[in-house]
Design an enzyme around this catalytic site. Structure first.
Site, mmCIF file in Angstrom:
data_model
loop_
_atom_site.group_PDB
_atom_site.id
_atom_site.type_symbol
_atom_site.label_atom_id
_atom_site.label_comp_id
_atom_site.label_asym_id
_atom_site.label_seq_id
_atom_site.Cartn_x
_atom_site.Cartn_y
_atom_site.Cartn_z
ATOM 1 N N GLN A 95 35.932 31.945 68.522
ATOM 2 C CA GLN A 95 34.502 32.273 68.385
ATOM 3 C C GLN A 95 34.348 33.725 67.953
ATOM 4 O OE1 GLN A 95 32.109 31.646 71.951
ATOM 5 N NE2 GLN A 95 30.194 31.807 70.811
ATOM 6 N N HIS A 101 26.888 27.803 68.442
ATOM 7 C CA HIS A 101 26.661 27.131 67.154
ATOM 8 C C HIS A 101 27.683 26.030 66.959
ATOM 9 C CE1 HIS A 101 29.330 30.571 66.507
ATOM 10 N NE2 HIS A 101 29.937 29.842 65.589
HETATM 11 P P1 AMP Z 1 32.696 31.125 64.882
HETATM 12 O O1 AMP Z 1 34.028 31.696 64.448
HETATM 13 O O2 AMP Z 1 32.783 29.732 65.396
HETATM 14 O O3 AMP Z 1 31.977 32.069 65.822
HETATM 15 O O4 AMP Z 1 31.854 31.014 63.542
HETATM 16 C C1 AMP Z 1 31.045 31.999 63.038
HETATM 17 C C2 AMP Z 1 30.662 31.560 61.646
HETATM 18 O O5 AMP Z 1 29.508 32.242 61.261
HETATM 19 C C3 AMP Z 1 31.723 31.846 60.567
HETATM 20 O O6 AMP Z 1 32.069 30.629 59.916
HETATM 21 C C4 AMP Z 1 31.028 32.825 59.626
HETATM 22 O O7 AMP Z 1 31.375 32.597 58.274
HETATM 23 C C5 AMP Z 1 29.570 32.520 59.889
HETATM 24 N N1 AMP Z 1 28.642 33.609 59.679
HETATM 25 C C6 AMP Z 1 28.708 34.871 60.186
HETATM 26 N N2 AMP Z 1 27.631 35.584 59.818
HETATM 27 C C7 AMP Z 1 26.845 34.750 59.078
HETATM 28 C C8 AMP Z 1 25.599 34.898 58.414
HETATM 29 N N3 AMP Z 1 24.928 36.059 58.433
HETATM 30 N N4 AMP Z 1 25.097 33.834 57.753
HETATM 31 C C9 AMP Z 1 25.761 32.660 57.721
HETATM 32 N N5 AMP Z 1 26.942 32.461 58.332
HETATM 33 C C10 AMP Z 1 27.492 33.488 59.000
#
Ligand code: AMP
Ligand code: ZN
Length: 136
Positions: A95, A101
């Site tokens: 995460q 999410h």
């Molecule tokens: P996690 O590693 O499960 O916390 O996933 C976080 C996800 O959020 C990653 O796949 C990132 O590419 C995505 N992410 C981070 N910032 C943004 C943003 N501003 N808009 C869209 N996706 C994002």
């Protein structure tokens, strides 16, 4: 509740623009900025919960129903061959944004993406110990 310094709170509530696929009172579904595959989307609750442990039952149920709906839509519109539903809790689990999410990752034959884990081995005794630890 919203958190002042949380980027997903701001995106979910429309303070920061995003490529929105779906929105209702409780959720926004957006395209991930760093997609693992074409159409990689994120389901964001509008309220701030850090992870699955904090999620109220109602939000958990709503998120899964929405995942089901979005998965069907993606299959229809993108023609993907499969789909991974992924949800990370804690840094150790990958995460990076600490607002709950769910990832919806459409998969295509030969997309070259690797999502998975190294399979281990466990003896029946060990499995039984773990079963007892969790279930009893
Ligand atoms: P996690 O590693 O499960 O916390 O996933 C976080 C996800 O959020 C990653 O796949 C990132 O590419 C995505 N992410 C981070 N910032 C943004 C943003 N501003 N808009 C869209 N996706 C994002
Ligand atoms: Zn948040």
């Amino acid at each position: 509740m919203r958190e002042d310094n949380c980027i997903f709170c701001k995106i979910a509530n429309g303070e920061i623009p995003s490529k929105t696929l779906y929105e209702d009172d409780a959720f926004r579904v957006i395209l991930d900025l760093g997609p693992a595959a074409k159409g990689h989307a994120l389901i964001l609750p509008k309220e701030h919960y850090e992870n699955l442990y904090e999620l109220p039952d109602k939000t958990a149920a709503g998120a899964m129903l929405l995942a089901k709906k979005m998965a069907a839509l993606m299959k229809e519109k993108l023609g993907c061959d499969g789909l991974n539903l992924i949800q990370n809790n804690g840094e150790t689990a990958g995460q990076t944004v600490f607002h709950f999410h769910m990832h919806l990752i459409p998969r295509y034959k030969d997309d070259g993406q690797k999502i998975g884990w190294v399979q281990g081995k466990a003896e029946a005794e060990e499995l039984e110990e773990i079963r007892k630890l969790i279930a009893e």
